[in-house]
Motif scaffolding. Sequence first.
Motif, PDB file in Angstrom:
ATOM      1  N   VAL A   2       0.849  -1.191   0.000  1.00 32.73           N
ATOM      2  CA  VAL A   2       0.000   0.000   0.000  1.00 32.73           C
ATOM      3  C   VAL A   2       0.885   1.241   0.000  1.00 32.73           C
ATOM      4  O   VAL A   2       1.809   1.358   0.807  1.00 32.73           O
ATOM      5  N   GLN A   3       0.613   2.142  -0.901  1.00 32.35           N
ATOM      6  CA  GLN A   3       1.343   3.410  -0.966  1.00 32.35           C
ATOM      7  C   GLN A   3       0.526   4.497  -0.275  1.00 32.35           C
ATOM      8  O   GLN A   3      -0.693   4.572  -0.440  1.00 32.35           O
ATOM      9  N   VAL A   4       1.212   5.315   0.473  1.00 32.10           N
ATOM     10  CA  VAL A   4       0.565   6.408   1.194  1.00 32.10           C
ATOM     11  C   VAL A   4       1.346   7.687   0.912  1.00 32.10           C
ATOM     12  O   VAL A   4       2.579   7.685   0.985  1.00 32.10           O
ATOM     13  N   MET A   5       0.656   8.765   0.582  1.00 33.88           N
ATOM     14  CA  MET A   5       1.348   9.998   0.231  1.00 33.88           C
ATOM     15  C   MET A   5       0.648  11.212   0.837  1.00 33.88           C
ATOM     16  O   MET A   5      -0.561  11.386   0.667  1.00 33.88           O
ATOM     17  N   GLU A   6       1.431  12.041   1.514  1.00 31.64           N
ATOM     18  CA  GLU A   6       0.920  13.267   2.109  1.00 31.64           C
ATOM     19  C   GLU A   6       1.131  14.449   1.178  1.00 31.64           C
ATOM     20  O   GLU A   6       2.049  14.457   0.369  1.00 31.64           O
ATOM     21  N   SER A   7       0.305  15.464   1.354  1.00 34.27           N
ATOM     22  CA  SER A   7       0.481  16.724   0.636  1.00 34.27           C
ATOM     23  C   SER A   7      -0.161  17.837   1.446  1.00 34.27           C
ATOM     24  O   SER A   7      -0.931  17.563   2.381  1.00 34.27           O
ATOM     25  N   GLY A   8       0.189  19.073   1.112  1.00 40.48           N
ATOM     26  CA  GLY A   8      -0.455  20.224   1.734  1.00 40.48           C
ATOM     27  C   GLY A   8       0.374  20.946   2.771  1.00 40.48           C
ATOM     28  O   GLY A   8      -0.077  21.947   3.321  1.00 40.48           O
ATOM     29  N   GLY A   9       1.574  20.473   3.044  1.00 40.20           N
ATOM     30  CA  GLY A   9       2.405  21.163   4.008  1.00 40.20           C
ATOM     31  C   GLY A   9       2.925  22.472   3.459  1.00 40.20           C
ATOM     32  O   GLY A   9       2.721  22.805   2.286  1.00 40.20           O
ATOM     33  N   GLY A  10       3.587  23.224   4.309  1.00 45.21           N
ATOM     34  CA  GLY A  10       4.144  24.497   3.875  1.00 45.21           C
ATOM     35  C   GLY A  10       4.438  25.399   5.054  1.00 45.21           C
ATOM     36  O   GLY A  10       4.495  24.943   6.200  1.00 45.21           O
TER      37      GLY A  10
END
Length: 115
Positions: A2-10
């Motif tokens: 299973v691949q898991v990917m975060e986004s939205g940081g900054g």
Amino acid sequence: QVQVMESGGGWVQPGGSLRLSCERSRTIYPIYGMGWYRQRPGEEREMVATIRQGDIRTYADAVKGRFTISRDGAWNTMFLQMNDLKPEDTAVYYCKAVIRGSDFWGRGTQVTVSS
């Protein structure tokens, strides 16, 4: 796998808001739950918020009332709405999915809160 990917940081100023997203790859197996964790430099990774079947949510005391965890209907995407951010929220935020008793982690997304 299973691949898991975060986004939205900054970067955001104190008092500001950010919304993190976590997307996981599809699997035929049911998901037990998902969660957000964070790690500050030199510190251990800590739980921020989790959500599991039945939409049972848990929050770390430090973020209660400021952060909200949510998900889409299919459990493919999870969100973390972070409001009233503080400098101490600065960390790398990780997403975790729990499937069939195994933990699947993303690589993390950096959140920096400073003026």
